[in-house]
Design an enzyme around this catalytic site. Structure first.
Site, PDB file in Angstrom:
ATOM      1  N   LEU A 101     -57.515  67.320  56.050  1.00 24.83           N
ATOM      2  CA  LEU A 101     -57.225  68.434  56.933  1.00 24.83           C
ATOM      3  C   LEU A 101     -55.815  68.878  56.587  1.00 24.83           C
ATOM      4  O   LEU A 101     -54.936  68.034  56.407  1.00 24.83           O
ATOM      5  CB  LEU A 101     -57.293  68.018  58.402  1.00 24.83           C
ATOM      6  N   ASP A 102     -55.589  70.186  56.492  1.00 22.07           N
ATOM      7  CA  ASP A 102     -54.262  70.623  56.085  1.00 22.07           C
ATOM      8  C   ASP A 102     -53.224  70.358  57.181  1.00 22.07           C
ATOM      9  O   ASP A 102     -53.560  69.968  58.302  1.00 22.07           O
ATOM     10  CB  ASP A 102     -54.268  72.089  55.634  1.00 22.07           C
ATOM     11  N   TYR A 103     -51.974  70.554  56.842  1.00 20.84           N
ATOM     12  CA  TYR A 103     -50.831  70.159  57.662  1.00 20.84           C
ATOM     13  C   TYR A 103     -50.932  70.646  59.107  1.00 20.84           C
ATOM     14  O   TYR A 103     -50.653  69.908  60.049  1.00 20.84           O
ATOM     15  CB  TYR A 103     -49.557  70.697  57.001  1.00 20.84           C
ATOM     16  N   THR A 105     -53.756  71.927  60.618  1.00 21.80           N
ATOM     17  CA  THR A 105     -55.085  71.813  61.213  1.00 21.80           C
ATOM     18  C   THR A 105     -55.203  70.510  61.994  1.00 21.80           C
ATOM     19  O   THR A 105     -54.701  69.469  61.581  1.00 21.80           O
ATOM     20  CB  THR A 105     -56.174  71.876  60.129  1.00 21.80           C
TER      21      THR A 105
END
Length: 234
Positions: A101-103, A105
């Protein structure tokens, strides 16, 4: 324990990938390049993969975490940012995140030391749907939601696979549920960008039948036996 299982239990990769690393001469035992793929590791052996010592685990563990924003989904970060592992304050077994999951999210993230399970879930041949709730800047139309569902072309020319899309709220900040079966880098954000919207908040709420439920942000729990069996067979 067989060497490929030992490497997988250390969270390095799947057993199949471990066999490939052995064949490539990237695995050493007690300082010597391993030439026997069927080698059984003893408690006195020192195992090195790609130049790094590893430590296997006889016990496989499985957790889900409700990831907050501001954490990177890696085991270490070159820029010193906090990682999701920093949240696991009482887990002594070495685990790693399955997928990313990106930073910014938030939401459901699986963590385990089972490399085979991780490979199973993330393999392109598997169509395990991930469900996200996205808040976007603008009022999305039914036509635009249908475009997302049919597949859109991302900024690198990739055409996304069909998705399942449901508008939960329309307005200056619309809320959309989107289910995708693939996991390109920042895919959901890029899909909305392809139809002219910016995602201002994004949360993953399920992976297949595994639900985030009421797990508080930053908290984690063990997966049940039923949930583990589902992931292994989905």
């Amino acid at each position: 324990m067989r060497i490929n299982k030992y490497i997988a239990s250390a969270g390095v990769c799947s057993r199949r990938k471990a066999d490939e690393l052995i064949a490539q001469g990237k695995v050493k035992v007690n300082g010597a390049v391993l030439t026997e793929p069927g080698y059984d590791v003893t408690e006195d052996d020192l195992v090195m993969v790609n130049g790094h010592y590893i430590e296997g685990s006889d016990k496989l563990v499985y957790y889900i975490l409700n990831k907050p924003a501001g954490y990177v989904t890696t085991t270490a970060d070159e820029f010193g940012r906090p990682t999701v592992l920093d949240l696991l304050t009482d887990i002594k077994t070495r685990v790693f995140p399955v997928g990313r999951l990106d930073y910014e999210t938030t939401g459901l993230l699986i963590l385990t030391n089972d490399g085979d399970l991780a490979n199973h879930i993330t393999h392109p041949s598997k169509k395990v749907f991930k469900t996200y709730i996205a808040e976007i800047d603008g009022e999305i139309s039914l036509h635009e939601a249908d475009r997302l569902a049919k597949g859109v072309t991302l900024d690198d020319g990739y055409l996304t696979k069909p998705a399942q899309v449901k508008i939960l709220k329309q307005g200056n900040h619309s809320v959309v549920e989107i289910r995708i079966s693939e996991g390109k880098n920042r895919q959901v954000r890029r899909m909305f960008k392809a139809i002219g919207y910016t995602v201002v908040a994004l949360q993953r709420v399920s992976i297949g039948n595994i639900q985030l439920g009421h797990l508080h942000e930053g908290h984690y729990r063990k997966l049940s036996k039923e949930e583990i069996d589902y992931l292994k067979n989905c």
